[in-house]
Design a protein around this motif. Sequence first.
Motif, short mmCIF file in Angstrom:
data_model
loop_
_atom_site.label_atom_id
_atom_site.label_comp_id
_atom_site.label_asym_id
_atom_site.label_seq_id
_atom_site.Cartn_x
_atom_site.Cartn_y
_atom_site.Cartn_z
N LEU A 61 0.90 -7.18 1.31
CA LEU A 61 1.04 -5.74 1.07
C LEU A 61 2.47 -5.22 1.27
CD1 LEU A 61 -2.27 -4.03 2.25
CD2 LEU A 61 -1.34 -4.31 -0.05
N PRO A 62 3.15 -5.60 2.37
CA PRO A 62 4.52 -5.08 2.50
C PRO A 62 5.42 -5.52 1.34
CG PRO A 62 3.77 -6.03 4.57
CD PRO A 62 2.73 -6.37 3.54
N LEU A 63 5.18 -6.72 0.80
CA LEU A 63 6.04 -7.22 -0.27
C LEU A 63 5.77 -6.54 -1.61
CD1 LEU A 63 6.09 -11.03 0.54
CD2 LEU A 63 8.03 -9.47 0.60
N ILE A 64 4.56 -6.07 -1.81
CA ILE A 64 4.24 -5.48 -3.12
C ILE A 64 4.17 -3.95 -3.03
CG2 ILE A 64 3.00 -7.53 -3.91
CD1 ILE A 64 0.41 -5.82 -3.52
N ARG A 65 4.80 -3.38 -2.02
CA ARG A 65 4.72 -1.93 -1.84
C ARG A 65 5.11 -1.18 -3.11
NH1 ARG A 65 7.62 -1.17 3.35
NH2 ARG A 65 9.34 -1.13 1.87
N GLY A 66 6.18 -1.65 -3.77
CA GLY A 66 6.62 -0.99 -4.99
C GLY A 66 5.54 -0.99 -6.06
N HIS A 67 4.86 -2.14 -6.21
CA HIS A 67 3.77 -2.23 -7.19
C HIS A 67 2.64 -1.28 -6.84
CE1 HIS A 67 5.77 -6.12 -7.91
NE2 HIS A 67 5.32 -5.98 -9.14
N VAL A 68 2.36 -1.15 -5.56
CA VAL A 68 1.26 -0.28 -5.14
C VAL A 68 1.57 1.17 -5.54
CG1 VAL A 68 -0.02 0.64 -3.18
CG2 VAL A 68 0.56 -1.79 -3.24
N VAL A 69 2.81 1.58 -5.27
CA VAL A 69 3.18 2.96 -5.60
C VAL A 69 3.10 3.18 -7.11
CG1 VAL A 69 5.00 4.68 -5.50
CG2 VAL A 69 4.63 3.17 -3.56
N THR A 70 3.66 2.24 -7.89
CA THR A 70 3.58 2.33 -9.35
C THR A 70 2.13 2.47 -9.80
OG1 THR A 70 5.49 0.89 -9.51
CG2 THR A 70 4.18 1.17 -11.50
N ASP A 71 1.29 1.61 -9.26
CA ASP A 71 -0.12 1.61 -9.65
C ASP A 71 -0.76 2.96 -9.33
OD1 ASP A 71 -2.60 0.15 -10.44
OD2 ASP A 71 -3.15 0.68 -8.39
N LEU A 72 -0.54 3.45 -8.12
CA LEU A 72 -1.18 4.70 -7.71
C LEU A 72 -0.77 5.85 -8.63
CD1 LEU A 72 -1.06 4.54 -3.81
CD2 LEU A 72 -2.96 4.03 -5.35
N ILE A 73 0.52 5.93 -8.95
CA ILE A 73 0.96 7.04 -9.78
C ILE A 73 0.40 6.93 -11.19
CG2 ILE A 73 2.96 8.21 -10.77
CD1 ILE A 73 4.48 7.42 -8.26
N LEU A 74 0.47 5.73 -11.77
CA LEU A 74 -0.01 5.59 -13.15
C LEU A 74 -1.50 5.88 -13.25
CD1 LEU A 74 1.95 2.48 -14.46
CD2 LEU A 74 2.27 4.88 -15.04
N ILE A 75 -2.30 5.30 -12.37
CA ILE A 75 -3.75 5.52 -12.51
C ILE A 75 -4.12 6.97 -12.19
CG2 ILE A 75 -4.43 3.11 -12.17
CD1 ILE A 75 -5.22 3.74 -9.36
N THR A 76 -3.34 7.61 -11.31
CA THR A 76 -3.60 9.03 -11.04
C THR A 76 -3.38 9.84 -12.31
OG1 THR A 76 -2.92 8.79 -8.75
CG2 THR A 76 -2.90 11.00 -9.66
N MET A 77 -2.24 9.57 -12.99
CA MET A 77 -1.96 10.33 -14.21
C MET A 77 -3.00 10.08 -15.28
SD MET A 77 2.14 10.08 -14.57
CE MET A 77 2.14 11.01 -16.07
#
Lengths: 302, 277
Positions: free
Chosen positions: A216-232
Motif C-alpha cells: 500500500l505505501p508503494l502504490i499510494r499514487g495509484h490509489v489516489v488516481t483510482d479514487l479520483i477517477l472512479i469518483t468522477m
Amino acid sequence: MKKFSLLSTRAGALFLAPATALVGVFVIIPFFWVIFVSFTNRTLLGRTAVDPDFVGLQNYFALFNPATFFTRGQFGFSLILTIQFVLLSALIGQALLGLLLAWLSQSVTPTLKSFLQTAVIAAWILPEVVIGFAWFAFLDYDNGTLNMILRGLGLPPGDWLLQQPFWVIVFFNTWRGAAFSMMLFNSAFQSIPPSYFQAADVAGATSWQKLRDIALPLIRGHVVTDLILITMWTFNVFTPFLLTHGGPSYRTEILSIYTYRIAFKDFEFGKGAAVGVVIMLINLAFALVYLRIAHKKPVEAE
Amino acid sequence: MQKRTQNIFVRRTVFAAAATFLGTVFALPLVWFIFAPFNARAELGLAIPSPFTLSNFATVFENTFAMQALLNSLIQAAGGVVLVGAAATLAAYALSRSPIPGKGAVTYILLLFSSVVSGSAAMVPIFLIISAAGLIDTHLAVILVFAGGLLPTAMFILRDFIDAIPRSYEESAMVAGASPLQAFFDVALPVIRPGIVVVVVWAFVNIWGSFLIPFILLRSDKLMPASVAIYSFYSEAGTPIVTLLAAYSLIYSLPVIALYLFVNWKFGFRFFGGIKS
C-alpha cells in the motif's frame, strides 16, 4: 546540430484542425452553452423554446430553494443521494473490492486467477443495456437467480427493486465497475519488485502485513488516481437508469437521472442546464485535483 | 518449519476459497445469460434449456426491426470510429512532432474539458446544438457527438504512444529525401498502427454500448441502435419478451466480447482497456 522539425507549424495546425473542430463544437461549446442556457427559461416546446427569456439566477434559486431542497424528487435530495451513492459504491465498493481482487489475484493459481478476472471483467465490458437486463432478471421476485439462491439457503426472498432500490444500485455499480480498480491495482502490484515480498516472507510476514506495510505505501499514487477517477465516473454515471429509471418514487434518482428527467421529461431545459452546471463544477473540482496529481507523478516515481 | 508450511497451506486455501467465492458472486448475475438465449421457454428464472435450441435466434433474425437496429449500431460505431481514429492520429502526431507553441497547455485543457463535460452534464446543450444544426434524428448527430466526446482521450493515448517512438525514424527518412507527408504516411503511420488499433477498439466499444446519447438524439425507429431498440422487446403490458431479449442481447454483446478477446490476445489486456469514458 540544429534539431529540424518534422512537421512545420502550418502542417501541424492543419493536422490539428479536424480534432479541434470536433472537440470545439461538441465539448467546449456545450460547456459555455450550458452555462448560458441555465440563466434562461428555455423549454423544449412552446414560446420559450424559440424565444427564451433571461431569468437570471432563478433556476439556481429553484434548485437550492430551502423549502423543497430535501424533498424527494427535488435537487437536494438527488444531490445527497448521489453523494451517498458515490461514497458507498465507488470509494468503498469498487476501490476496496478492486484492491481485494487484485491482491487475491497475486496469490492464487493461474486457473483460478483467470476465472476471477474473467468474471470481474465481463461485468465491466458488456454493454450497459445488457447488464441492466441481466440484473433485472437476476433480481426478479418470483424466478430471479438471487431469490432462488436465498430460498435454497432457507432465507426469505425479497423484491429488491421495490424494497431496497438504493442498495440495489449501490451493489450494481460496485459490481459493474470493480474491474477498473482491480486492473489498476493489478498493474500497480506488478510494478513492485518481487524481492520486497520475498524478504518479507523470510521474515515471516503475513499477507495482511505485506499488503499494509509494503504494497500500500508503494502504490499510494495509484490509489489516489483510482479514487479520483472512479469518483468522477460514478458521479456522472447514467447506467442505473436502465435498472430502475430513477424510481420507485425517486429513490434511485441520482443527479444524472434527475437532469434527464427535468430536461427531457419535464422539458425544462433552463433548469436542467442549471443542474448540468452544478455537475460540471463538481467535476471540475475533481479534475483539477486529478490533473495536479497526475502532473506531479513523474517526480514521485523517481 | 513444519508449522510454517502448514500456515502457507492454510493461507493458500483461504485465498483460493475467497477467490472462488468472489468470482462466483461476480459471475452469478450473468449465468442466466448463458442459458436463456438457448431456451425456447426462457423466463427470468435460471433453467437449463431442454432441449438446447437456436429458435430464439431464428426469431431475432426474422425480426427486421431488430436486425436494422444492429446495422444502425454498426453504422454509428463505424462512423464514430473512423472520425476518432483519423482525427486523433493527425492531431496526436502534430502535438508530438510539430513546433506548435503551447502544446502542453492544449493537452491539459483538453483533458480538463473532456472530464468536466460529461454526458450527464452536457445533455441539454448537446441536444440544443444538434437541434440548431438540424441534425436531430440522424446517424450523423450520434457520430459527431461521440467523435467530439471521445477525441480528447484518444488524442491523449496516441500522443503518449507517438512520443515513445524515436524521432530518428522520420528524420532519417527525410534526410533520405522524403517529404514530411511521406515521412508521416510511410514511416510513422505503420509504427503507430498498434496505438491506433487500441484507440479504435476502445472507441468502438464505447459507442456500440452507449445508451444515453442515441436515446436523446434519435426519434425514429428506423435509426435506433440496438442499445435503444432492445426496449421494444417488451409486450404491450410492459413485460419483457424474455426469449427475444436474451438472444438479442447475446448477439449484441458478441462484437464487444470478440474485440476484448482480440485485444487480450494481441496486446495483453493490461491497461489499454483501463481507460474508459
